[in-house]
Write a protein that holds these residues in place. Structure first.
Motif, short mmCIF file in Angstrom:
data_model
loop_
_atom_site.label_atom_id
_atom_site.label_comp_id
_atom_site.label_asym_id
_atom_site.label_seq_id
_atom_site.Cartn_x
_atom_site.Cartn_y
_atom_site.Cartn_z
N MET A 1 19.84 89.77 -6.37
CA MET A 1 18.98 90.56 -5.16
C MET A 1 19.52 90.25 -3.68
O MET A 1 20.24 89.18 -3.77
N LYS A 2 19.59 91.28 -2.94
CA LYS A 2 19.90 91.13 -1.74
C LYS A 2 19.10 91.13 -0.53
O LYS A 2 18.08 91.86 -0.55
N ALA A 3 19.49 90.13 0.58
CA ALA A 3 18.37 90.14 1.52
C ALA A 3 19.37 90.55 2.76
O ALA A 3 20.32 89.95 2.86
N VAL A 4 18.76 91.09 3.73
CA VAL A 4 19.47 91.13 5.20
C VAL A 4 18.55 90.76 6.28
O VAL A 4 17.34 91.26 6.30
N VAL A 5 19.00 89.90 6.86
CA VAL A 5 18.24 89.45 7.92
C VAL A 5 18.79 90.15 9.37
O VAL A 5 19.97 89.84 9.61
N HIS A 6 17.99 90.59 10.21
CA HIS A 6 18.16 90.96 11.67
C HIS A 6 17.78 89.94 12.62
O HIS A 6 16.21 89.65 12.44
N VAL A 7 18.54 89.38 13.43
CA VAL A 7 17.96 88.43 14.40
C VAL A 7 18.42 89.02 15.88
O VAL A 7 19.58 89.34 16.00
N MET A 8 17.52 88.98 16.58
CA MET A 8 17.62 89.46 18.06
C MET A 8 16.97 88.46 19.03
O MET A 8 15.99 87.83 18.74
N LEU A 9 17.52 88.59 20.23
CA LEU A 9 16.60 87.67 21.36
C LEU A 9 15.39 88.37 21.67
O LEU A 9 15.22 89.61 21.59
N LYS A 10 14.49 87.64 21.84
CA LYS A 10 13.17 88.01 22.15
C LYS A 10 13.26 88.70 23.62
O LYS A 10 14.08 88.37 24.28
N GLN A 11 12.28 89.60 23.59
CA GLN A 11 12.10 90.46 25.11
C GLN A 11 11.96 89.47 25.91
O GLN A 11 11.06 88.34 25.80
N GLY A 12 12.39 89.66 27.22
CA GLY A 12 12.33 88.59 28.15
C GLY A 12 13.38 87.68 28.34
O GLY A 12 13.52 86.85 29.05
N VAL A 13 13.96 87.32 27.19
CA VAL A 13 15.14 86.26 27.09
C VAL A 13 16.27 87.06 27.71
O VAL A 13 16.65 88.05 27.16
N LEU A 14 17.06 86.49 28.52
CA LEU A 14 18.25 87.17 29.00
C LEU A 14 19.22 87.02 27.89
O LEU A 14 19.56 85.95 27.11
N ASP A 15 20.15 88.27 27.90
CA ASP A 15 21.33 88.30 27.08
C ASP A 15 22.62 88.62 27.57
O ASP A 15 22.84 89.66 28.01
N PRO A 16 23.16 87.54 27.93
CA PRO A 16 24.48 87.59 28.58
C PRO A 16 25.64 88.31 27.87
O PRO A 16 26.36 89.19 28.55
N GLN A 17 25.56 88.21 26.81
CA GLN A 17 26.44 88.88 25.74
C GLN A 17 26.22 90.39 25.86
O GLN A 17 27.14 91.26 26.03
N GLY A 18 24.96 90.73 25.88
CA GLY A 18 24.49 92.09 25.82
C GLY A 18 25.04 92.86 27.22
O GLY A 18 25.46 93.97 27.25
N GLU A 19 24.89 92.08 28.27
CA GLU A 19 25.18 92.51 29.40
C GLU A 19 26.70 92.49 29.67
O GLU A 19 27.10 93.63 30.47
N GLU A 34 22.16 102.05 29.97
CA GLU A 34 21.41 100.87 31.01
C GLU A 34 20.83 99.61 30.43
O GLU A 34 20.61 98.90 31.61
N GLY A 35 21.04 99.49 29.20
CA GLY A 35 20.72 98.23 28.65
C GLY A 35 21.38 97.95 27.39
O GLY A 35 21.57 98.88 26.64
N VAL A 36 21.77 96.74 27.10
CA VAL A 36 22.31 96.55 25.64
C VAL A 36 21.71 95.26 25.38
O VAL A 36 21.69 94.16 26.05
N ARG A 37 21.29 95.06 23.94
CA ARG A 37 20.59 93.85 23.51
C ARG A 37 21.63 93.51 22.27
O ARG A 37 21.87 94.40 21.45
N GLN A 38 22.20 92.25 22.23
CA GLN A 38 23.16 92.07 20.97
C GLN A 38 22.39 91.05 20.17
O GLN A 38 21.98 90.13 20.49
N GLY A 39 22.57 91.36 19.03
CA GLY A 39 22.12 90.54 17.85
C GLY A 39 23.07 90.19 16.72
O GLY A 39 24.25 90.33 17.00
N LYS A 40 22.41 89.71 15.68
CA LYS A 40 23.23 89.44 14.41
C LYS A 40 22.75 89.73 13.30
O LYS A 40 21.35 90.06 13.22
N VAL A 41 23.43 90.31 12.44
CA VAL A 41 23.01 90.68 10.80
C VAL A 41 23.59 89.73 9.93
O VAL A 41 24.58 89.34 9.86
N ILE A 42 22.69 89.38 9.13
CA ILE A 42 23.03 88.19 8.09
C ILE A 42 23.01 88.80 6.66
O ILE A 42 21.61 89.18 6.39
#
Length: 79
Positions: A1-19, A34-42
Motif C-alpha cells: 500500500m502506498k501513502a502520500v503525505v502533503h505537509v504545508m506551513l499553516k496559514q499565518g506562519v511566515l514562509d521565507p522559502q516561498g517568498e 502574488e504569493g507562494v507557499r512551499q511545502g513537502k511531499v513524502i
C-alpha cells in the motif's frame, strides 16, 4: 500500500522559502505571482494491507516525526 503525505506551513506562519521563490519568479519575468507557499511531499510504501490501519499509522508518523504540527498542517492520501 502506498501513502502520500502533503505537509504545508499553516496559514499565518511566515514562509521565507516561498517568498524567495516568489521573488525569483518575478526576477525571471513571471509577473503576477502574488504569493507562494512551499511545502513537502513524502511518499511511503507500506506493508500494511488494511486501509484504515495504514492511515492511522501514517497520521501517527506525521504527528511524531514527519510534520511539526505546531506550525505545519498535513494531509494523508492512501492509495
Amino acid at each position: 500500500m502506498k501513502a502520500v503525505v502533503h505537509v504545508m506551513l499553516k496559514q499565518g506562519v511566515l514562509d521565507p522559502q516561498g517568498e524567495a521563490v516568489r521573488h525569483a519568479l518575478g526576477a525571471l519575468g513571471f509577473g503576477g505571482v502574488e504569493g507562494v507557499r512551499q511545502g513537502k511531499v513524502i511518499e511511503l510504501d507500506l506493508a500494511e494491507t488494511d486501509r484504515d490501519a495504514a492511515e492511522a499509522t501514517v497520521r501517527e508518523m506525521c504527528e511524531k516525526l514527519l510534520a511539526n504540527t505546531v506550525i505545519e498542517s498535513f494531509r494523508v492520501e492512501i492509495a
